[in-house]
Design an enzyme around this catalytic site. Structure first.
Site, PDB file in Angstrom:
ATOM      1  N   PHE A   1     -11.963  -6.108  14.160  1.00  0.00           N
ATOM      2  CA  PHE A   1     -10.878  -6.680  13.361  1.00  0.00           C
ATOM      3  C   PHE A   1     -10.477  -5.713  12.248  1.00  0.00           C
ATOM      4  O   PHE A   1     -11.309  -5.223  11.497  1.00  0.00           O
ATOM      5  CB  PHE A   1     -11.324  -8.017  12.762  1.00  0.00           C
ATOM      6  CG  PHE A   1     -10.294  -8.640  11.869  1.00  0.00           C
ATOM      7  CD1 PHE A   1      -9.109  -9.143  12.392  1.00  0.00           C
ATOM      8  CD2 PHE A   1     -10.501  -8.721  10.497  1.00  0.00           C
ATOM      9  CE1 PHE A   1      -8.145  -9.718  11.568  1.00  0.00           C
ATOM     10  CE2 PHE A   1      -9.554  -9.299   9.674  1.00  0.00           C
ATOM     11  CZ  PHE A   1      -8.362  -9.793  10.196  1.00  0.00           C
ATOM     12  N   GLN A   2      -9.193  -5.433  12.168  1.00  0.00           N
ATOM     13  CA  GLN A   2      -8.603  -4.517  11.187  1.00  0.00           C
ATOM     14  C   GLN A   2      -9.218  -3.114  11.259  1.00  0.00           C
ATOM     15  O   GLN A   2      -9.360  -2.426  10.246  1.00  0.00           O
ATOM     16  CB  GLN A   2      -8.709  -5.076   9.766  1.00  0.00           C
ATOM     17  CG  GLN A   2      -7.789  -6.281   9.538  1.00  0.00           C
ATOM     18  CD  GLN A   2      -7.614  -6.641   8.087  1.00  0.00           C
ATOM     19  OE1 GLN A   2      -8.491  -6.380   7.250  1.00  0.00           O
ATOM     20  NE2 GLN A   2      -6.493  -7.265   7.770  1.00  0.00           N
TER      21      GLN A   2
ATOM     22  N   GLU B   1       0.811  -1.221   0.000  1.00  0.00           N
ATOM     23  CA  GLU B   1       0.000   0.000   0.000  1.00  0.00           C
ATOM     24  C   GLU B   1       0.848   1.276   0.000  1.00  0.00           C
ATOM     25  O   GLU B   1       0.437   2.286  -0.593  1.00  0.00           O
ATOM     26  CB  GLU B   1      -0.944   0.011   1.212  1.00  0.00           C
ATOM     27  CG  GLU B   1      -2.052  -1.025   1.158  1.00  0.00           C
ATOM     28  CD  GLU B   1      -1.673  -2.330   1.843  1.00  0.00           C
ATOM     29  OE1 GLU B   1      -2.570  -3.174   2.059  1.00  0.00           O
ATOM     30  OE2 GLU B   1      -0.467  -2.502   2.152  1.00  0.00           O
TER      31      GLU B   1
ATOM     32  N   LYS C   1     -17.715   0.193   5.500  1.00  0.00           N
ATOM     33  CA  LYS C   1     -18.113  -0.852   4.551  1.00  0.00           C
ATOM     34  C   LYS C   1     -19.582  -0.742   4.154  1.00  0.00           C
ATOM     35  O   LYS C   1     -19.933  -0.877   2.968  1.00  0.00           O
ATOM     36  CB  LYS C   1     -17.831  -2.225   5.159  1.00  0.00           C
ATOM     37  CG  LYS C   1     -18.053  -3.378   4.192  1.00  0.00           C
ATOM     38  CD  LYS C   1     -17.645  -4.712   4.824  1.00  0.00           C
ATOM     39  CE  LYS C   1     -17.810  -5.865   3.837  1.00  0.00           C
ATOM     40  NZ  LYS C   1     -17.401  -7.164   4.446  1.00  0.00           N
TER      41      LYS C   1
ATOM     42  N   MET D   1      24.217   7.691   2.772  1.00  0.00           N
ATOM     43  CA  MET D   1      24.263   8.992   3.420  1.00  0.00           C
ATOM     44  C   MET D   1      24.588   8.864   4.901  1.00  0.00           C
ATOM     45  O   MET D   1      25.390   9.630   5.446  1.00  0.00           O
ATOM     46  CB  MET D   1      22.940   9.734   3.234  1.00  0.00           C
ATOM     47  CG  MET D   1      22.972  11.165   3.728  1.00  0.00           C
ATOM     48  SD  MET D   1      24.158  12.198   2.828  1.00  0.00           S
ATOM     49  CE  MET D   1      23.227  12.551   1.332  1.00  0.00           C
TER      50      MET D   1
END
Length: 572
Positions: free
Chosen positions: A117-118, A55, A167, A479
């Protein structure tokens, strides 16, 4: 404003229709549990979707799309970990004023706050790094929120917008399709500069004997490059840029002095404090540009032009602020200067700087092995034309590109500035290629940053995107390794890689062509062939791990450069 009855249009379909109404042809995303309804509706939709492999890459690709095209980029992720994986990309876009719209799925409304959940409070998490957030609780709100998001993302100082869609809202039916803009109290960006302030700026310019222009990304964002060029030529002022200002002026022209700051060009750092007037346009005076503030142009008058009033006076005190869109203000300023003739003193000042710049050009061919990165960038410059897009990752690779690659047009040099995000360059190149399919797109990466996003080789393969990925392989976190060498007595703690992976075999495992380069001339030949073949390729270029950039140490004044010993070889 259009109102029409809609039957059997669900929230997810309204998202798709609204995106199409805003001119969106491609979105970058990754599905998950709370976006299954949307993706089911996307199955039959005539809008392209690029399935990334992480993502974060979706957000960076949307960002690269936006920077290359000037249009809003769109990314999509599910709730919880999908949404939080967007955060770094959203933060990158916020720091660099890039217009993206990030759409996330969310658990059903009745579960929000229950640690479902999530579930993650993505609106709360991203609040400091977005311009605005929306969470529709009714499908009827979606068209207005989408339209308003695009307006907010691109107007004023651009930035990211988040739309978090539960949702059941994706699945619910609309009663009507209304895309009225949503009122945002307090948001009313100033576009036209105050005419009295512009007149004062004109008078300061006419009095100046040693004027300098400092251009930032705001010049490019506002499409003000022509106006900037006209101002520079009218008053005969040399132009310095920030990292993200590269391309605001053609860097092959005499008036361009290059980048200013911690890793800036020597001619810029050495002369900025000698000017008597600094005209700063579309720049936020970041610490990497100014060095220690108490030693930055202490005796110089400053005109600061910016669309965001919060940036004026935030870091550097200025003598004359002008709030507004850079293009509008520069147009008006050029009008007030119509007929102005600069003095012999101004001419002498600028001619001396142009002469100094030419004397400080690199003087060594770097024919030795292991390859010097300066030689690699030089060969890339010899192959690419002015329309090619160069994206960079973050670190030494970024700064070598910034120094030794002359950008001639705006939106052709794309890099992560404010957040300094490793892993940005390659997915940003994917977005840039989707936005500008006719342009050659080359991504320059360090081996560390490339390993963070190398899974996107699968994206490049599956969508047949001819992106050229260059990996500068020095088996170090370059770096940080350099800072440890210069500032920490060469105590290289956790900055050395071993011999894994083999980047050629890695690319080939994804079905991508690859070539290892170790000798002078091979970069030029391989890049020329890759452009001709118009296929994705990874060029694994083995470079000298001990090669370091001159730099300003943290907290230093603008002309206190570390690494002066290197100027015998490569002057920047």
């Amino acid at each position: 404003i259009k109102y029409k009855k809609v039957f059997n249009m669900r929230g997810g379909e309204a998202i798709i229709e609204s995106l199409k109404n805003m001119g969106v042809k491609t979105i970058f995303g990754y599905p998950g549990g709370q976006t299954i309804p949307f993706y089911d509706m996307l199955y039959d939709a005539d809008i392209d979707h690029i399935l990334v492999r992480h993502e974060q890459a979706a957000a960076h690709a949307a960002d690269g799309y936006a920077r290359a095209s000037g249009r809003v980029g769109v990314c999509l992720a599910t709730s919880g970990p999908g949404a939080t994986n967007l955060v770094t990309g959203i933060g990158t876009a916020y720091m660099d004023s890039s217009p993206i719209v990030a759409i996330t799925g969310q658990v059903p409304s009745h579960l929000i706050g229950n640690d479902a959940f999530q579930e993650a409070d993505i609106i709360g998490i991203t609040m400091p790094i977005v311009k605005h957030s929306f969470q529709p609780k009714d499908p009827d709100l979606i068209p207005s929120m989408i339209k308003s998001s695009f307006e907010l993302a691109i107007s004023g100082r651009p930035g990211p917008i988040l739309i978090d869609v539960p949702k059941e809202v994706q699945e619910g039916e609309l009663t009507e399709f209304s895309d009225d803009l949503i009122t945002t109290p307090g948001y009313n960006p100033t576009l036209k500069g105050n005419l009295r302030q512009i007149k004062k700026a004109s008078n300061l310019i006419k009095e100046a004997k040693k004027p300098i222009i400092l251009a930032g990304a705001g010049v490019i964002i506002s499409n003000a490059c022509c106006e900037l060029q006209k101002l520079a030529e009218t008053i005969n002022a040399p132009v310095m840029t920030s990292l993200l200002g590269k391309g605001a002026i053609d860097e092959t022209t005499d008036l361009s002095l290059g980048m200013l700051g911690m890793h800036g060009r020597k001619v810029s750092n050495d002369t900025i404090n000698e000017s008597d007037l600094l005209i700063a346009v579309g720049i936020r005076f970041s610490d990497r540009t100014t060095g220690r503030l108490d030693s930055f142009v202490p005796d110089t008058k400053i005109i600061h032009i910016d669309i965001d009033p919060a940036e004026i006076g935030k870091n550097v005190d200025v003598d004359l602020p002008i709030v507004g869109d850079a293009k509008n203000i520069l147009k008006s300023l050029n009008k007030t200067l119509n007929g102005y003739k600069y003095s012999d003193e101004v001419k002498s000042w600028t001619n001396n700087l142009i002469k100094a710049k030419k004397e400080l050009l690199p003087r060594v061919s770097y024919n030795n092995v292991p390859l010097k990165p300066q030689r690699v960038i030089k060969e890339i410059s010899e192959v690419l034309n002015a329309d090619a897009i160069l994206t960079t990752d973050v670190g030494q690779n970024q700064m070598w590109a910034a120094h030794f690659y002359d950008t001639q047009k705006p939106r052709k040099f794309i890099s992560s500035g404010g957040l300094g995000t490793m892993g940005f360059g390659f997915p940003a190149a994917i977005g840039a290629k989707v936005a500008c399919p006719e342009d050659v797109v080359v991504s320059i990466n360090g081996d560390g940053g490339f390993l963070m996003v190398c899974q996107e080789l699968a994206t490049v393969h599956d969508y047949d995107l001819p992106v050229i990925a260059i990996v500068l392989e020095n088996r170090t976190l370059g770096m940080v390794y350099q800072w440890q060498s210069l500032l920490y007595n060469e105590r290289h703690s956790q900055t050395k890689f071993k011999d894994s992976p083999d980047f050629v075999k890695l690319a080939e495992s994804f079905g991508i062509n690859a070539e290892r380069i170790t000798k002078p001339g091979e970069t030029r030949d391989a890049l020329s062939k890759a452009i001709k073949d118009n296929e994705a390729i990874v060029l694994d270029i083995v470079i000298d791990p001990e090669e370091a950039l001159p730099m300003l140490p943290p907290g230093a004044g603008i002309n206190e450069m570390i690494g002066e010993y290197k100027l015998e070889k490569d002057v920047i």
